[in-house]
Design a protein around this motif. Structure first.
Motif, short mmCIF file in Angstrom:
data_model
loop_
_atom_site.label_atom_id
_atom_site.label_comp_id
_atom_site.label_asym_id
_atom_site.label_seq_id
_atom_site.Cartn_x
_atom_site.Cartn_y
_atom_site.Cartn_z
N TYR A 118 0.83 -1.20 0.00
CA TYR A 118 0.00 0.00 0.00
C TYR A 118 0.87 1.25 0.00
CZ TYR A 118 -3.62 3.36 1.43
OH TYR A 118 -4.47 4.44 1.50
N ALA A 119 1.95 1.24 0.79
CA ALA A 119 2.87 2.38 0.79
C ALA A 119 3.46 2.58 -0.59
CB ALA A 119 3.98 2.16 1.83
N THR A 120 3.92 1.50 -1.21
CA THR A 120 4.57 1.64 -2.51
C THR A 120 3.57 1.88 -3.64
OG1 THR A 120 4.70 -0.79 -2.71
CG2 THR A 120 6.62 0.36 -1.82
N GLN A 121 2.29 1.51 -3.42
CA GLN A 121 1.26 1.91 -4.39
C GLN A 121 1.17 3.43 -4.45
OE1 GLN A 121 -3.04 0.78 -3.77
NE2 GLN A 121 -3.24 2.96 -4.18
N ILE A 122 1.24 4.07 -3.29
CA ILE A 122 1.19 5.53 -3.24
C ILE A 122 2.37 6.11 -4.01
CG2 ILE A 122 1.35 7.52 -1.69
CD1 ILE A 122 -0.12 5.74 0.41
N PHE A 123 3.56 5.54 -3.82
CA PHE A 123 4.73 6.02 -4.55
C PHE A 123 4.52 5.90 -6.06
CE2 PHE A 123 7.31 4.29 -0.74
CZ PHE A 123 7.05 5.42 0.00
N ALA A 124 4.00 4.73 -6.49
CA ALA A 124 3.77 4.51 -7.92
C ALA A 124 2.73 5.48 -8.47
CB ALA A 124 3.35 3.06 -8.18
N ASP A 125 1.63 5.68 -7.72
CA ASP A 125 0.60 6.62 -8.15
C ASP A 125 1.16 8.03 -8.34
OD1 ASP A 125 -1.37 4.67 -8.06
OD2 ASP A 125 -2.27 5.37 -6.20
N ILE A 143 -7.15 -2.00 9.11
CA ILE A 143 -6.73 -0.66 9.52
C ILE A 143 -5.27 -0.61 9.92
CG2 ILE A 143 -7.51 -0.98 11.92
CD1 ILE A 143 -8.43 1.96 11.84
N ALA A 144 -4.76 -1.67 10.57
CA ALA A 144 -3.37 -1.65 11.02
C ALA A 144 -2.42 -1.64 9.82
CB ALA A 144 -3.08 -2.85 11.92
N ASP A 145 -2.68 -2.50 8.84
CA ASP A 145 -1.85 -2.53 7.64
C ASP A 145 -1.85 -1.18 6.94
OD1 ASP A 145 -0.66 -5.05 7.48
OD2 ASP A 145 -2.40 -5.97 6.56
N LYS A 146 -3.03 -0.59 6.80
CA LYS A 146 -3.12 0.63 6.00
C LYS A 146 -2.56 1.85 6.73
CE LYS A 146 -7.48 -0.19 4.89
NZ LYS A 146 -8.82 -0.05 4.27
N PRO A 198 7.48 0.35 12.74
CA PRO A 198 6.87 -0.84 13.32
C PRO A 198 5.36 -0.68 13.45
CG PRO A 198 7.91 0.47 15.04
CD PRO A 198 8.12 1.21 13.75
N MET A 199 4.61 -1.70 13.04
CA MET A 199 3.16 -1.62 13.07
C MET A 199 2.61 -1.39 14.48
SD MET A 199 2.08 -4.77 10.56
CE MET A 199 0.31 -4.48 10.67
N PHE A 200 3.14 -2.13 15.45
CA PHE A 200 2.62 -2.05 16.82
C PHE A 200 2.72 -0.63 17.35
CE2 PHE A 200 3.69 -2.83 21.48
CZ PHE A 200 2.37 -2.93 21.88
N GLU A 201 3.91 -0.07 17.33
CA GLU A 201 4.10 1.28 17.85
C GLU A 201 3.30 2.31 17.05
OE1 GLU A 201 6.38 -1.01 17.62
OE2 GLU A 201 7.75 -0.94 19.31
N THR A 202 3.23 2.11 15.74
CA THR A 202 2.48 3.03 14.89
C THR A 202 1.00 3.03 15.26
OG1 THR A 202 4.02 2.79 13.05
CG2 THR A 202 1.80 3.54 12.51
N LEU A 203 0.43 1.84 15.49
CA LEU A 203 -0.99 1.76 15.81
C LEU A 203 -1.29 2.19 17.24
CD1 LEU A 203 -3.44 0.92 14.03
CD2 LEU A 203 -1.18 0.56 13.04
N VAL A 204 -0.36 1.98 18.16
CA VAL A 204 -0.56 2.52 19.51
C VAL A 204 -0.59 4.05 19.45
CG1 VAL A 204 0.43 2.77 21.81
CG2 VAL A 204 0.38 0.53 20.72
N SER A 205 0.33 4.64 18.70
CA SER A 205 0.34 6.09 18.53
C SER A 205 -0.96 6.58 17.90
CB SER A 205 1.54 6.51 17.67
OG SER A 205 1.51 7.88 17.37
N PHE A 206 -1.42 5.87 16.88
CA PHE A 206 -2.65 6.20 16.17
C PHE A 206 -3.85 6.13 17.12
CE2 PHE A 206 -6.29 4.57 13.66
CZ PHE A 206 -6.40 5.56 12.69
N THR A 207 -3.93 5.05 17.89
CA THR A 207 -5.06 4.85 18.80
C THR A 207 -5.07 5.90 19.91
OG1 THR A 207 -4.98 2.47 18.38
CG2 THR A 207 -6.17 3.19 20.35
N MET A 208 -3.90 6.27 20.39
CA MET A 208 -3.81 7.16 21.54
C MET A 208 -3.95 8.64 21.19
SD MET A 208 -3.66 5.44 24.29
CE MET A 208 -3.10 3.92 25.09
N VAL A 209 -4.12 8.96 19.92
CA VAL A 209 -4.32 10.38 19.56
C VAL A 209 -5.44 10.98 20.39
CG1 VAL A 209 -5.16 11.91 17.74
CG2 VAL A 209 -3.37 10.25 17.23
N GLU A 210 -6.59 10.30 20.44
CA GLU A 210 -7.70 10.80 21.25
C GLU A 210 -7.86 10.02 22.55
OE1 GLU A 210 -9.85 7.84 18.49
OE2 GLU A 210 -7.88 8.70 18.84
N HIS A 211 -7.42 8.77 22.58
CA HIS A 211 -7.74 7.93 23.74
C HIS A 211 -6.73 8.01 24.89
CE1 HIS A 211 -11.37 6.09 22.32
NE2 HIS A 211 -10.82 5.82 21.16
#
Length: 402
Positions: free
Chosen positions: A25-32, A171-174, A203-216
């Motif tokens: 998905y990341a590299t799809q964005i680069f190609a687009d 959601i975690a992958d994206k 890292p997915m784990f740290e990225t999603l914890v950061s994402f989740t904790m924006v509001e929570h």
């Protein structure tokens, strides 16, 4: 190939050793956005190739979309000749991106030091489950695992009677893929300023914890805590699409102006003067009761009636759209979001590039490539002679183009 060289990343060369969904998905964005993305696959190919439906067994619909605009070369990296060929390809690459665990990429002899020795300006991006500095570093991770580990499944349970559920999208992958994309682009920008390549870890784990904790993170931002790590509006059982007289509607009565407009629509009933509706703070403290009262009102009229009233009052509202309805949504049709074209896999409908650039617009490339579809082409462009290419093919270090 359609898409290559058109967009703000035109001229950027990416060696893409990612698979499944996060990295692609990341590299799809680069190609687009115009980058030349060379998808380096093992002889078995990216497993996502084989997820149906699709026109053939090795290119399912998800693969065709998320790998659009890329070229495929198959290299057996377990062979010394294959590893050497990849390092040679890296000499004029801008980015090397992979989604293997740190130990696995190290066993192949393709860690950052090896790539930097081939090209000191290269941006080297690691996309994997857990940061390598912690005890989870070698655990396997997929979207469901990271949803469970990052708090998202627990949050979903608050809205489903305590029963843990996954979000109905990967959601975690994206989110991790988007984070990888902006991180690489930021590193490319820094290199333009400094001339220096660098290594990135996503890292997915740290990225999603950061994402989740924006509001929570909420009250737990403070030490000592001023409350639990939970944003009550988001986890209220009453926070759901409202039932109308004939269906459901999504409504977001959020700020003070919205509430005044809502009460005006209703003729400012007596209950609207309850102090719990007075401010953002009082509404948040009493969020369950506030949303429950709104639900009592919404059920009294039809969806179309409410949509008309809310649009007139400038209150955010919308009917509930199904995925099928989105394929023919009038706004998406008028803006040209869906792109239909004839391809070697038949007529395909691609979701468009969601961002626009006034001077350097991107372009959706051809559908995800056949396995090893451009192997010799990629090698020739990198300066390999015909004899060298033939030797790699004979040894099985590189697979011949289909």
């Amino acid at each position: 190939m359609s898409g290559r060289g058109k967009g703000p990343l035109a001229g950027v060369k990416i060696l893409d050793l990612t698979s499944v969904l996060m990295g692609p998905y990341a590299t799809q964005i680069f190609a687009d956005l115009g980058a030349d993305v060379i998808k380096v696959e093992s002889p078995d190919g990216d497993t996502t190739r084989f997820i149906p439906p699709g026109p053939d067994a090795s290119r399912g619909g998800m693969f065709l979309n998320v790998n659009r605009g890329k070229r495929s070369i198959v290299i057996d990296l377990k062979q010394r000749e294959g590893r050497d060929a990849l390092l040679r390809l890296a000499r004029d690459a801008d980015v090397f991106i992979h989604s293997m665990r740190s130990r696995a990429i190290g066993r192949l002899g393709l860690d950052y030091e090896a790539l930097r020795a081939a090209n000191e300006r290269i941006i080297y991006a690691n996309l994997y489950g857990y940061a390598r500095g912690g005890p989870y570093r070698d655990y396997p991770a997929y979207d469901d695992i990271v949803q469970a580990a990052s708090g998202i499944v627990d949050l979903q349970a608050r809205l489903s009677g305590g029963k843990p559920t996954y979000a109905a999208t990967v959601i975690a992958d994206k989110v991790a893929g988007l984070t990888g994309a902006y991180s690489v682009i930021a590193a490319l920008f820094a290199r333009e300023r400094t001339g220096l390549g660098q290594e990135i870890e996503v890292p997915m784990f740290e990225t999603l914890v950061s994402f989740t904790m924006v509001e929570h993170l909420c009250g737990s931002l403070f030490d000592p805590p001023q409350g639990p790590p939970e944003y009550p509006r988001a986890t209220s059982e009453a926070r759901r699409p409202y039932q109308t007289a004939d269906g459901y509607i999504g409504v977001m009565i959020y700020n003070d102006r919205h509430w005044r407009s809502f009460f005006d629509v209703l003729g400012n009933p007596e209950w609207s003067r309850d102090p719990m509706f007075a401010s953002m703070r009082t509404r948040t403290v009493n969020i369950g009761a506030v949303l429950a009262k709104v639900a009592e009102v919404i059920v009294t009229r039809t969806t179309d009636e409410w949509v008309a009233l809310f649009r007139k009052a400038q209150i955010p509202a919308t009917p509930i759209a199904s995925l099928t309805e989105l394929l023919h949504d009038p706004h998406l049709v008028e803006t040209g979001f869906w792109e239909e074209r004839e391809t070697d896999s038949g007529t395909l409908r691609f979701p468009g590039i969601p961002t626009t650039f006034s001077q350097t617009p991107g372009e959706i490339g051809d559908p995800g490539p056949a396995l090893a579809g451009q192997s010799e082409e990629v090698l020739r462009e990198a300066g390999f002679s015909e004899a060298e290419i033939a030797a790699l093919l004979d040894r099985g270090a590189v697979r011949k183009s289909a």
